[in-house]
Design an enzyme around this catalytic site. Structure first.
Site, PDB file in Angstrom:
ATOM      1  N   SER A  60       8.075 -11.096 -36.668  1.00  0.00           N
ATOM      2  CA  SER A  60       9.510 -10.769 -37.365  1.00  0.00           C
ATOM      3  C   SER A  60      10.182 -10.015 -35.911  1.00  0.00           C
ATOM      4  O   SER A  60       9.434  -9.597 -34.735  1.00  0.00           O
ATOM      5  CB  SER A  60       9.807  -9.422 -37.732  1.00  0.00           C
TER       6      SER A  60
HETATM    7  N1  SAM Z   1       3.958  -7.940 -40.179  1.00  0.00           N
HETATM    8  C1  SAM Z   1       3.056  -9.186 -39.298  1.00  0.00           C
HETATM    9  C2  SAM Z   1       3.780  -9.256 -37.662  1.00  0.00           C
HETATM   10  O1  SAM Z   1       3.806  -8.149 -37.051  1.00  0.00           O
HETATM   11  O2  SAM Z   1       3.276  -9.683 -36.917  1.00  0.00           O
HETATM   12  C3  SAM Z   1       4.568 -10.482 -39.527  1.00  0.00           C
HETATM   13  C4  SAM Z   1       4.755 -11.008 -40.788  1.00  0.00           C
HETATM   14  S1  SAM Z   1       5.000 -12.921 -40.901  1.00  0.00           S
HETATM   15  C5  SAM Z   1       6.905 -12.880 -41.343  1.00  0.00           C
HETATM   16  C6  SAM Z   1       4.197 -12.766 -43.134  1.00  0.00           C
HETATM   17  C7  SAM Z   1       3.156 -13.018 -43.739  1.00  0.00           C
HETATM   18  O3  SAM Z   1       2.727 -12.619 -44.545  1.00  0.00           O
HETATM   19  C8  SAM Z   1       2.358 -14.106 -42.872  1.00  0.00           C
HETATM   20  O4  SAM Z   1       1.514 -13.878 -41.646  1.00  0.00           O
HETATM   21  C9  SAM Z   1       2.129 -14.822 -44.069  1.00  0.00           C
HETATM   22  O5  SAM Z   1       0.343 -15.776 -43.738  1.00  0.00           O
HETATM   23  C10 SAM Z   1       1.773 -13.097 -44.825  1.00  0.00           C
HETATM   24  N2  SAM Z   1       1.902 -13.953 -46.171  1.00  0.00           N
HETATM   25  C11 SAM Z   1       2.406 -14.545 -47.078  1.00  0.00           C
HETATM   26  N3  SAM Z   1       1.641 -14.015 -48.589  1.00  0.00           N
HETATM   27  C12 SAM Z   1       1.191 -12.893 -48.427  1.00  0.00           C
HETATM   28  C13 SAM Z   1       0.286 -12.928 -49.483  1.00  0.00           C
HETATM   29  N4  SAM Z   1       0.276 -12.536 -51.138  1.00  0.00           N
HETATM   30  N5  SAM Z   1       0.019 -11.548 -48.620  1.00  0.00           N
HETATM   31  C14 SAM Z   1      -0.650 -11.324 -47.540  1.00  0.00           C
HETATM   32  N6  SAM Z   1       0.373 -11.668 -47.194  1.00  0.00           N
HETATM   33  C15 SAM Z   1       0.551 -12.939 -47.511  1.00  0.00           C
END
Ligand code: SAM
Length: 217
Positions: A60
């Protein structure tokens, strides 16, 4: 190598009103965002924008992370569960905010990204953050109850099992809405018993939360 750029970005986030809490300012000054990016995007580490991290996912924008962390009212010693480890950057900031006496666990559904996050956290000195592969919509019972839960992917609604894993007085922050549009950053506070109060903190745009209580793949 990136110290000047990091200082400048933190200064901008303060000037624009995104960062006001001293402990969060200190965390953003310390955690090297370039250490959580693919080599080809490292030059953009201190531009205020989301960046591609592989597997169709993004880290993000720093201003969005600042909003999320400011609204969660983080304190030293708290236990925090993050859903969506991605690059591991946000988890490192959380680890700084809660300090060595706190605990941070971050969950990621894509195992390649979990490995990326784990490696990034280790090499930048945040090996104390635990990275778990799994569906974060189900939460992580092992460490519950959590003082804070941060969801970094867009949920269809707030009726997640995660709320049951919040400690009394705990807060859960999540983007809620449609895919990539009409999303609102919401913070739910567990008042007492099962009573929940929800506050809206403006629009945002996240990749979808995919899982049993999220969107379908
Ligand atoms: N917080 C992260 C960072 O600092 O880089 C960025 C997060 S990114 C916007 C959203 C993440 O959520 C993705 O890597 C995606 O694979 C993960 N995601 C989506 N659904 C999920 C779930 N049910 N459980 C765990 N991770 C999930």
């Amino acid at each position: 190598m990136f110290e000047e750029e990091r200082e400048r970005l933190v200064g901008d986030l303060m000037k624009w009103g995104y960062l006001t809490k001293p402990e969060l300012i200190a965390a953003f000054k310390k955690v090297p965002r370039e250490g959580f990016l693919q080599e080809k995007s490292q030059d953009l580490a201190y531009s205020d924008q989301p960046l591609y991290i592989g597997n169709g996912q993004t880290i993000s924008a720093p201003s969005m992370i600042a909003i999320m962390m400011q609204t969660l009212d983080l304190k030293r010693g708290q236990s925090v569960l993050e859903i969506g480890a991605g690059s591991g950057y946000n988890a490192a900031l959380l680890a700084e905010a809660v300090g060595e006496s706190g605990k941070v666990v971050t969950m990621e559904r894509i195992s390649e990204l979990a490995a990326f996050a784990r490696a990034n956290l280790r090499k930048t000195g945040y090996g104390r953050v635990k990275v778990v592969v799994g569906d974060g919509t189900l939460g992580y019972d092992e460490g519950a109850p959590w003082d804070r839960i941060l969801v970094t992917a867009c949920a269809p609604n707030l009726s997640l099992p995660l709320l049951a894993q919040l400690a009394p007085g705990g807060k859960l922050g999540a983007p809620v809405g449609e895919h990539y549009m009409f999303q609102t950053w919401k913070v739910a506070t567990k008042i007492k018993g099962e009573e929940i109060k929800v506050a809206d903190h403006g629009g945002c745009s996240f990749v979808p939360l995919i899982g049993a209580y999220g969107w379908k793949e």
